[in-house]
Each structure stands twice: as C-alpha cells, then as structure tokens.
Design an enzyme around this catalytic site. Structure first.
Site, short mmCIF file in Angstrom:
data_model
loop_
_atom_site.label_atom_id
_atom_site.label_comp_id
_atom_site.label_asym_id
_atom_site.label_seq_id
_atom_site.Cartn_x
_atom_site.Cartn_y
_atom_site.Cartn_z
CG ASP A 80 -1.76 -1.25 1.34
OD1 ASP A 80 -2.25 -1.74 0.31
OD2 ASP A 80 -1.91 -1.76 2.47
CD GLU A 124 -9.23 -1.58 -1.26
OE1 GLU A 124 -9.97 -1.71 -0.26
OE2 GLU A 124 -8.44 -2.46 -1.63
#
Length: 585
Positions: free
Chosen positions: A79, A251
């Site tokens: 991420d 997301e």
C-alpha cells in the site's frame, strides 16, 4: 553496526545505524516504554543476525546505472503512498498489527530508499491489543503541503480514521487527530489551490450494498487545522468505473489537480489477482467524475498464468512528479513462486506514467510489469542505502548500536521493555507469552524479502526450567509459523526443538516437528539457520566453532506461510524470540 553486501558488487558497505524505532519521541503527553534493567533482560543473548536473499529474477537485471530493479522495496511493504518535498521523496507503507508502525522511507531518486523513521513509534499513539495481525494500521497516505507532512490512516478495530502531522518526516509525529465523522478506510487529504482541504475515503455506498464488495468513494471539506468536517460528504464513485459490472472494493483514493482537471485515482478489484488501478476526472473537485475509456490504467489480471517470474495483484497506486516534470507511480504487487502462493507479502513497485492521452497510464494493456526498468527518474542516481531493500544481497546486524534499526518489528505494541542492547548483544527477556498467543511476545524480527532467503543467528541461552525457550522463528501470523529454539527436554538435558503452527485450530504453541539433544555447555553460542526455498523451508544448527551445519528438518511445507493459506495482508518475518512457561494472555 550493519554490514550489507549487494551480490555482484565488490565490497561490503559499512554504516552506523540510525537511531532505532521505539521510544524515540520526546513528547511528554504519550506513555513511553519502560526502560529495561540488566537484570530483567539477560537470559537470551543474540550476538548477531544475518539475512541473505538470492532470487533468479534479480540476477537477470540490466545495467543499474541506467535502469533499476522492481520491486524497489522487496518484501512486506504494501500500500505505498509517496510525496515530494523539494528534491526529496518520502514514502509510507502499511504495517497492520506490527510495531513500530508505518515506516517512513526517504529517497533522492525514487529508486534508492532508506528508512528514516516510523510514524507510529510510541506506545501511547495506538493500541493493537487483542487484534489479529492483519488488523491495525491499514493503507496510509502521505502528503507534503506548505512545510508540513501529513499522514492519513485507519486503525481498523482500534479507533478508525485519523491524521498525524510533522515538520520532520523522520519524526516525531503528532498524536492521532481522530476523524469521527469519516467512516470506512483509506483516508487521504487533498489541498486545493484555493486553500480548501478535502478528505477522501472509502466507505459503504449511499444506499444498501447491492453485492459483496460494493463500496463507494466519498469526499468532504475539512477544517485545515482540525481536519473535522465542515461540509456534507459527497459520493464520487459508487461501486467503480463500470457499476453495471458490479466492481468490488473501490479503495485507496487520491486526487491530483493538473491544469484545469481534477484526477481521481483508486484501486479496484480487491488486492488479489484481479487487483487494478482506475482513473476518472472532473472540472470540479466534488465531481461529477468521468471515467477514462482505457481503464484500468494498471493491472496484470489479463496476463497468462504460466508466465515466467510473474508479478501479480498490482494496484493501489499513488502518483508523484519528479523535478524534470516526469510522473511516476508507486504501487503494490506480489511475486508468487507458484500460482497465487507467495510468502514475501505485497511489495512496492515503481513505473513511469504516460500522459500522452491526457490520462495517466501506468502500464499499457497487455504489458508485463518488468523486474528491470530501463528508464530511471531524472534525478542523479543516489547512493545505495546502507541496508539494501531490493535485489540480491547479504545483510548482517551486529547489534552494536544503542537502538534497534527502524526496520525491525514486533507483534503489537509493547507496554514494557523486555529487550536491551548491551555489549554487542540483543538480549530478550523470556516472558510467558508465546508467539502464537495473539498477544505481545518477546519477539523482534525483519521481513523476508526473497523467495530464496536464509536467516541465521548466534544465540547464547541456557534455559533454567522446562518451558523456557529462545531461538529463531519464521512467522506469517499468530496461527502460522515455525519456531526453532533451545529448550530443556524431559530428562533435563538441553535440546533444540522445532515447532510448527499451521492454523487456528492448532495449540497456541503449535506442534513439535523435530527435536535433537545437544551438548551445549552454558555460555557457548549456538548458531541457528532457517532457509526458504520457495515453497519449502529447511532448519539447521551448529555449535560455535563447528564447521558443519546439522539438519534438524528440511523440505517442510512453506505454503503455510503464504498469504494464500494464512490469509490476511502481511508477509513472512524472520524473528528472534524468547519465552517462559506460564499461562498465555
């Protein structure tokens, strides 16, 4: 002292460690870890730790003076989010239930990265007690604006969304500023040219979800100082770029203003093999946004499954512009050794961005993410970091600094200090908490960064009673690990024992796989070694002064350490541990 050698280069690079991760803040309003005394931490003495990795995909690399290797951060660095501050770049990644949390990486060229700190580095900032290892701090985002750095993040099951700030990305960072009105996960900040500040996040859709994984991206204006909402939230994406196809898990949103356009980029498709990155744009920050006809701008889900040295599951990208005006994307991906099996977790990759269509295309459809990229960013090549983070390398930690390196992690947040560094040793206090207890054990570890990797340590330890143990482990989470340690056997002699835990239904401590009696006199070191060979692991030991390794067990199932089997979002970690008999929490 760290000794690091990139395979294929002539000399070792020797460098003093930066100050370590824990207790580095001088803030008086947050609890700090209680210092250990020499008496409380003396039983398990680790003299050094060696890590080496050698993956064939790295051996075939081209000229690194003109190109670079992917991933730029190998191992469990998922991420990624990146920002630029002048000539410097800073990047953060997820750490979930590990502490210290959210590593802060610095680079001058986007290729060579060095960890300079951790965002979550004090025991009073967040509390991971009782959480699974894949809960805690999810995907962070980092922004630099007007002299201040901002990290937005979610503490899943431990407080929700928050912002932390600092003037110095090495830290200390502020205590969390909580955003009680912002639900869901993955908050990011956007600073517009008119001075307004917006929070963007993933949350439930405005109406009842139509299918599993149906999510939405929301935006709201927030106060520039308190970050509390000062407008009603607006939905920017409901479901995904093609709602009729029922896209899942939109997301990781980011907004960029380029000219007259606002570009909204987000991950879509979940974090497994269907992962992708999509982009939309609008003339106003709150929309409506129109999707790019060529979406996704990054994916590998359309590639042959039988390709050599695959990189899969790519997405969750963030964009940054270098000093010459070229745009780059950091994103996550994985390197499976078979099908969707990988133990190294989700890693950080870097690719140039093509704007020739007026849209940011990270990878044209049908192209593979390369292990070697021939185009480097415009900045002059930075010096290699003292601890390599990609490619094939050897690394030795001598434990002769006054604090542990920033990259070492433990499970959850310590509330007392059960370790110390003294006389070139890392000393761990055996405590009655097993590494499989779902609590906070005496354990410090570092990431497995290669499919083919070796971890070794030299240990001085004499267990006084049955149940005391110290050694070397490789751990995916509380329920999936191997631990090789020194114990007392039933006859009262010393033995080396290998335990395996392969699921939540196994006992907390796992099950014994192998054991051998050893002639270890008090004070004599023993060396322990774990070798990863893709989907199998070998375990060996030797007494100090001996030349030959003795195999304790080899060819054991490594797939239990894969995300595919163990679940969750973390990667395997090699760790040093000590424990004592007693009830686990």
């Amino acid at each position: 002292m760290v000794l690091a050698r990139s395979i294929g280069h002539a000399a070792f690079v020797v460098a003093l460690l930066l100050l370590g991760a824990c207790g580095r803040s001088d803030k008086g309003d947050s609890p700090r870890v209680t210092p250990a005394t020499d008496d409380t931490v003396s039983a398990a003495r680790f003299e050094w730790f060696r890590y080496s990795g050698n993956d064939p995909a790295f051996e075939a690399a081209g000229d690194l003076s003109t190109g670079y290797l992917n991933p730029v951060l190998a191992g469990f660095y998922p991420d990624p989010s990146v920002t630029r501050a002048g000539d410097d770049y800073y990047l953060v990644t997820s750490t979930f239930g590990y502490f210290p949390g959210i590593p802060v990486m610095h680079s001058r060229d986007l290729v060579n990265w060095e960890q300079v700190g951790n965002v979550i580095d004090r025991s009073g900032m967040l509390d991971f007690d009782g959480l699974g290892l894949s809960r805690g701090v999810f995907a962070p985002t980092i922004e630099f604006h007007d002299g201040t750095f901002y990290v937005g993040n979610t503490c899943v099951d431990c407080g929700g969304n928050f912002i932390v700030t600092t003037k110095d990305p090495a830290g200390p960072w502020s205590d969390p500023i909580w955003l009680p009105e912002v639900g869901g996960i993955d908050p990011s900040l956007f600073f517009d040219e008119d001075g307004k500040v917006y929070a963007i996040n993933n949350d439930a859709p405005p109406e009842e979800a139509r299918y599993e994984g149906h999510r939405a991206i929301w935006i709201r204006e927030v106060d520039p100082k308190t970050f509390q909402s000062i407008s009603e939230p607006v939905v920017l994406i409901d479901g995904g770029v093609h709602p009729e196809e029922k896209p899942i898990w939109i997301e990781g949103p980011h907004i960029y203003r380029i000219g007259d356009w606002y570009y909204l980029s987000a991950a879509e498709g979940g974090t497994a093999v269907d992962h992708s990155q999509v982009v939309l744009r609008s003339k106003t920050v709150t929309g409506p946004y129109v999707a790019y006809d060529g979406n996704p701008i990054l994916t590998q889900r359309d590639q042959p499954e039988d390709r050599a040295d695959p990189i899969t599951s790519v997405g969750h990208a963030d964009l940054v512009q270098d000093g010459a005006g070229q745009w780059w994307a950091t994103f996550l991906g994985v390197r499976p050794y078979e099908d969707d099996f990988y133990n190294t977790g989700r890693e950080t990759f870097l690719l140039p961005v093509d704007w020739s269509t007026g849209w940011p295309v990270i990878l044209p459809k049908g192209e593979l993410v390369p292990h070697f990229v021939s185009e480097r960013p415009s900045a002059a090549q930075a010096e290699a970091p003292p601890v390599p983070l990609t490619g094939n390398f050897d690394y030795v930690e001598e434990f002769d600094a006054d604090r542990l390196p920033f990259s070492w992690m433990t499970l959850r947040v310590p509330t007392s200090q059960w370790w110390t560094l003294k006389d070139g040793d890392l000393r761990l206090e055996p405590r009655p908490v097993d590494i499989g207890a779902g609590a906070q054990p005496s354990f410090w570890g570092r990431r497995q960064q290669h499919q083919n990797a070796t971890a070794e340590t030299s240990l001085i330890f004499t267990p006084e009673t049955a149940g005391e143990e110290a050694g070397l482990a490789v751990l995916q989470n509380d329920d999936y690990f191997y631990a090789m340690g020194i114990v007392r056997n039933e006859a009262g002699g010393l033995a080396i024992k290998l335990r395996r835990k392969a699921g939540p239904d196994d006992p907390v401590e796992g099950e014994q796989v192998a054991a051998q009696t050893i002639a270890l006199t008090p004070g004599r070191p023993i060396q322990l070694r774990i070798t990863a060979r893709g989907d199998v692991y070998d375990f060996a030991y030797r007494l100090d002064g001996d030349s030959d390794w003795i195999t304790l067990a080899d060819g054991l199932d490594g797939k239990i350490l894969s995300t595919h089997v163990a679940g969750g979002f973390v990667g395997a970690v090699f760790g040093l541990y000590a424990q004592a008999p007693g009830a686990n929490p």
